[in-house]
Design a protein around this motif. Structure first.
Motif, mmCIF file in Angstrom:
data_model
loop_
_atom_site.group_PDB
_atom_site.id
_atom_site.type_symbol
_atom_site.label_atom_id
_atom_site.label_comp_id
_atom_site.label_asym_id
_atom_site.label_seq_id
_atom_site.Cartn_x
_atom_site.Cartn_y
_atom_site.Cartn_z
ATOM 1 N N HIS A 164 0.848 -1.198 0.000
ATOM 2 C CA HIS A 164 0.000 0.000 0.000
ATOM 3 C C HIS A 164 0.882 1.246 0.000
ATOM 4 O O HIS A 164 0.675 2.179 0.772
ATOM 5 N N GLU A 165 1.883 1.236 -0.873
ATOM 6 C CA GLU A 165 2.945 2.235 -0.831
ATOM 7 C C GLU A 165 2.438 3.692 -0.811
ATOM 8 O O GLU A 165 2.814 4.470 0.065
ATOM 9 N N GLU A 166 1.595 4.028 -1.750
ATOM 10 C CA GLU A 166 1.182 5.433 -1.883
ATOM 11 C C GLU A 166 0.419 5.912 -0.654
ATOM 12 O O GLU A 166 0.681 6.983 -0.113
ATOM 13 N N GLU A 167 -0.510 5.100 -0.236
ATOM 14 C CA GLU A 167 -1.339 5.476 0.907
ATOM 15 C C GLU A 167 -0.494 5.616 2.177
ATOM 16 O O GLU A 167 -0.666 6.554 2.966
ATOM 17 N N ILE A 168 0.429 4.691 2.344
ATOM 18 C CA ILE A 168 1.280 4.707 3.536
ATOM 19 C C ILE A 168 2.200 5.924 3.520
ATOM 20 O O ILE A 168 2.378 6.604 4.531
ATOM 21 N N LYS A 169 2.744 6.231 2.347
ATOM 22 C CA LYS A 169 3.620 7.401 2.215
ATOM 23 C C LYS A 169 2.899 8.662 2.674
ATOM 24 O O LYS A 169 3.456 9.470 3.418
ATOM 25 N N SER A 170 1.682 8.823 2.231
ATOM 26 C CA SER A 170 0.995 10.083 2.531
ATOM 27 C C SER A 170 0.625 10.143 4.017
ATOM 28 O O SER A 170 0.720 11.205 4.643
ATOM 29 N N VAL A 171 0.244 9.029 4.589
ATOM 30 C CA VAL A 171 -0.085 8.997 6.017
ATOM 31 C C VAL A 171 1.163 9.274 6.862
ATOM 32 O O VAL A 171 1.128 10.040 7.836
ATOM 33 N N MET A 172 2.284 8.702 6.453
ATOM 34 C CA MET A 172 3.526 8.896 7.204
ATOM 35 C C MET A 172 3.990 10.352 7.112
ATOM 36 O O MET A 172 4.419 10.935 8.100
ATOM 37 N N GLN A 173 3.880 10.902 5.915
ATOM 38 C CA GLN A 173 4.280 12.311 5.741
ATOM 39 C C GLN A 173 3.476 13.228 6.633
ATOM 40 O O GLN A 173 4.003 14.154 7.246
ATOM 41 N N ASP A 174 2.207 12.951 6.693
ATOM 42 C CA ASP A 174 1.321 13.755 7.527
ATOM 43 C C ASP A 174 1.762 13.704 8.992
ATOM 44 O O ASP A 174 1.881 14.736 9.652
ATOM 45 N N VAL A 175 2.041 12.503 9.472
ATOM 46 C CA VAL A 175 2.476 12.337 10.866
ATOM 47 C C VAL A 175 3.824 13.036 11.083
ATOM 48 O O VAL A 175 4.010 13.785 12.050
ATOM 49 N N LEU A 176 4.743 12.841 10.145
ATOM 50 C CA LEU A 176 6.091 13.392 10.300
ATOM 51 C C LEU A 176 6.071 14.923 10.283
ATOM 52 O O LEU A 176 6.735 15.576 11.083
ATOM 53 N N LYS A 177 5.275 15.465 9.375
ATOM 54 C CA LYS A 177 5.241 16.934 9.267
ATOM 55 C C LYS A 177 4.632 17.589 10.499
ATOM 56 O O LYS A 177 4.967 18.712 10.843
ATOM 57 N N ARG A 178 3.741 16.861 11.145
ATOM 58 C CA ARG A 178 3.142 17.398 12.374
ATOM 59 C C ARG A 178 4.037 17.135 13.591
ATOM 60 O O ARG A 178 3.759 17.595 14.687
ATOM 61 N N SER A 185 1.749 -11.743 -0.626
ATOM 62 C CA SER A 185 2.418 -11.423 -1.893
ATOM 63 C C SER A 185 2.448 -12.636 -2.831
ATOM 64 O O SER A 185 2.821 -12.515 -3.993
ATOM 65 N N LEU A 186 2.040 -13.796 -2.334
ATOM 66 C CA LEU A 186 2.096 -15.019 -3.150
ATOM 67 C C LEU A 186 0.958 -15.045 -4.175
ATOM 68 O O LEU A 186 -0.173 -14.660 -3.874
ATOM 69 N N THR A 187 1.279 -15.538 -5.365
ATOM 70 C CA THR A 187 0.238 -15.772 -6.365
ATOM 71 C C THR A 187 -0.185 -17.241 -6.278
ATOM 72 O O THR A 187 0.525 -18.070 -5.692
ATOM 73 N N ASP A 188 -1.315 -17.551 -6.865
ATOM 74 C CA ASP A 188 -1.747 -18.958 -6.914
ATOM 75 C C ASP A 188 -0.665 -19.792 -7.598
ATOM 76 O O ASP A 188 -0.391 -20.918 -7.196
ATOM 77 N N TYR A 189 -0.073 -19.203 -8.615
ATOM 78 C CA TYR A 189 0.938 -19.923 -9.369
ATOM 79 C C TYR A 189 2.161 -20.240 -8.500
ATOM 80 O O TYR A 189 2.748 -21.321 -8.616
ATOM 81 N N ASP A 190 2.539 -19.308 -7.615
ATOM 82 C CA ASP A 190 3.645 -19.578 -6.679
ATOM 83 C C ASP A 190 3.340 -20.834 -5.856
ATOM 84 O O ASP A 190 4.183 -21.718 -5.699
ATOM 85 N N VAL A 191 2.131 -20.887 -5.319
ATOM 86 C CA VAL A 191 1.747 -22.012 -4.453
ATOM 87 C C VAL A 191 1.722 -23.313 -5.256
ATOM 88 O O VAL A 191 2.200 -24.354 -4.798
ATOM 89 N N GLU A 192 1.203 -23.244 -6.464
ATOM 90 C CA GLU A 192 1.160 -24.447 -7.303
ATOM 91 C C GLU A 192 2.571 -24.946 -7.615
ATOM 92 O O GLU A 192 2.832 -26.159 -7.612
ATOM 93 N N TYR A 193 3.465 -24.014 -7.855
ATOM 94 C CA TYR A 193 4.865 -24.362 -8.114
ATOM 95 C C TYR A 193 5.478 -25.071 -6.898
ATOM 96 O O TYR A 193 6.124 -26.122 -7.023
ATOM 97 N N LYS A 230 -7.260 -1.540 7.446
ATOM 98 C CA LYS A 230 -8.398 -1.353 6.533
ATOM 99 C C LYS A 230 -8.520 -2.523 5.552
ATOM 100 O O LYS A 230 -9.602 -2.834 5.083
ATOM 101 N N TYR A 231 -7.375 -3.099 5.209
ATOM 102 C CA TYR A 231 -7.360 -4.180 4.208
ATOM 103 C C TYR A 231 -7.240 -5.556 4.861
ATOM 104 O O TYR A 231 -7.061 -6.557 4.180
#
Ligand code: PLP
Length: 371
Positions: free
Chosen positions: A18-32, A352-360, A246-247
């Motif tokens: 969730h890179e983008e969302e986390i970046k913006s939340v962290m920036q908000d905390v850091l700036k305050r 982060s695993l795909t179905d294909y990873d597990v099948e492999y 949230k996820y």
């Protein structure tokens, strides 16, 4: 067959997911400059409280600290014994040791959880508590354990470090006993960017003690009213965890899907004992922190999978609690657990695993036992 890389755990994914969302939340905390005991921590604690239906939640430094504080707040100390499964992380036992009590390890059952049938035998005059460990994202049969605890007048302190969101008979891990604990270590089901944890309780008096303990014994006005320590979840970590929370239900569902995929692909291999598959109508709702199976020729299998780029792990460095002679567990024999430890292996299990990873991975397991 092509060789594919399936690492045991994908650490960068903890951020990338969730890179983008986390970046913006962290920036908000850091700036305050909102670093310690700020609103993000409060909000995160409230979300956990709502999610698992518990009254008091305190974000603390890590899962080990959470256990320590839970034991102190429930009055377990010098001269007491606490029963726990030997199949757990050394932290569970260490937390007991550090309040001056004695950890008493017992066998685990076929599902790798504390064997409730053997708890009674371990109870002595000094036993004060049972510490069930909700291992691998599964919750123990808490009905059985509660009955034993009630009969012997023992407290229950739950180590639910691996089991946020897991349930037994519809009730969430961490909410059964006098206090429960969670870990937000990056590789845990809900992971932050370093160390983090939480301690929870439904008991107002224990809750009050926990709140004081984690912040130098200071009350809301900032006055020191008891001995305490410093064990606070960083506000920045709390902000990150709220994004991930949230996820979280989706993440759990994905883990259960992956477990199902492992189960259907591997259940025919008679050299393996698989963990219980996810079920929707039974007593157990597992969140699959880990996919821990038992395997014949475990060490050869581990090397074979490594040759094919597949990362596996033997939990807790391959040693049960009572096998740590350096910690004073001399002369304890727990044959069921010891035999399982020769066969335990964890396959990759994360979102982060795909179905294909597990099948492999499953295909390689089939090939290994066909040889
Ligand atoms: C991870 C873990 C802990 C400790 O949590 P930390 O946050 O690493 O201190 C305790 N018990 C169990 C079973 C764990 O898996």
């Amino acid at each position: 067959m092509e060789i594919k890389s399936v690492p045991f755990f994908n650490y960068p994914w903890v951020y990338e997911q969730h890179e983008e969302e986390i970046k913006s939340v962290m920036q908000d905390v850091l700036k305050r400059g909102a670093f310690i005991l700020q609103k993000e921590l409060d909000e995160f604690e409230k979300s956990i409280s709502k999610f698992i239906d518990i009254k008091h939640v305190f974000g603390v430094a890590d899962g080990t600290n959470a256990l320590n504080l839970a034991l102190i707040a429930t009055g377990i100390g010098r001269g007491s014994e606490v029963i726990l499964p030997s199949h757990t992380y050394v932290a569970s036992a260490a937390a007991i040791h550090y309040v001056g009590a004695t950890p008493v390890p017992v066998e685990c059952g076929v599902d790798h959880m504390l064997d409730a049938n053997l708890i009674k035998k371990a109870i002595t005059k000094r036993t004060r508590a049972i510490m069930p460990v909700q291992l691998n994202g599964r919750t123990c049969n808490m009905q059985e354990i509660q009955m034993i605890a009630d009969e012997a007048n023992l407290l229950i302190i739950e180590d639910a470090a691996q089991a946020l969101g897991s349930k037994f008979k519809g009730r969430f891990a961490g909410t059964f006993g006098a206090a429960g604990t969670f870990s937000f270590f990056p590789a845990k089901v809900l992971g932050c960017f370093g160390d983090g944890g939480a301690v929870v309780t439904n008991d107002d008096a224990i809750g009050e003690k926990l709140g004081l303990l984690r912040d130098h014994g200071r009350n809301e006005k900032g006055n020191v009213v008891a001995w305490g320590t410093n064990s606070r979840l960083d506000n920045l970590q709390a902000a990150v965890l709220s994004v991930k929370l949230k996820y979280y239900v989706n993440d759990i569902n994905r883990r259960r899907e992956l477990a199902n995929l492992y189960d259907s692909n591997l259940k025919d291999i008679e050299q393996l004992n698989l963990p219980p598959p996810p079920s929707n109508d039974g007593d157990y709702f597992d969140v699959y922190q880990n996919y821990e199976l038992e395997a014949d020729n475990r060490d050869e299998l581990k090397s074979y999978l490594a040759e094919y780029g597949i990362g596996t792990l033997i939990q807790f460095g391959g040693k049960a609690i009572h096998q740590h002679k350096e910690l004073g567990f001399e002369g304890i024999s727990l044959p069921v657990t010891e035999q399982m430890y020769d066969r335990f292996l964890m396959l990759p299990m994360n979102t982060s695993l795909t179905d294909y990873d597990v099948e492999y991975v499953c295909e390689r397991l089939h090939n290994f036992y066909k040889q």
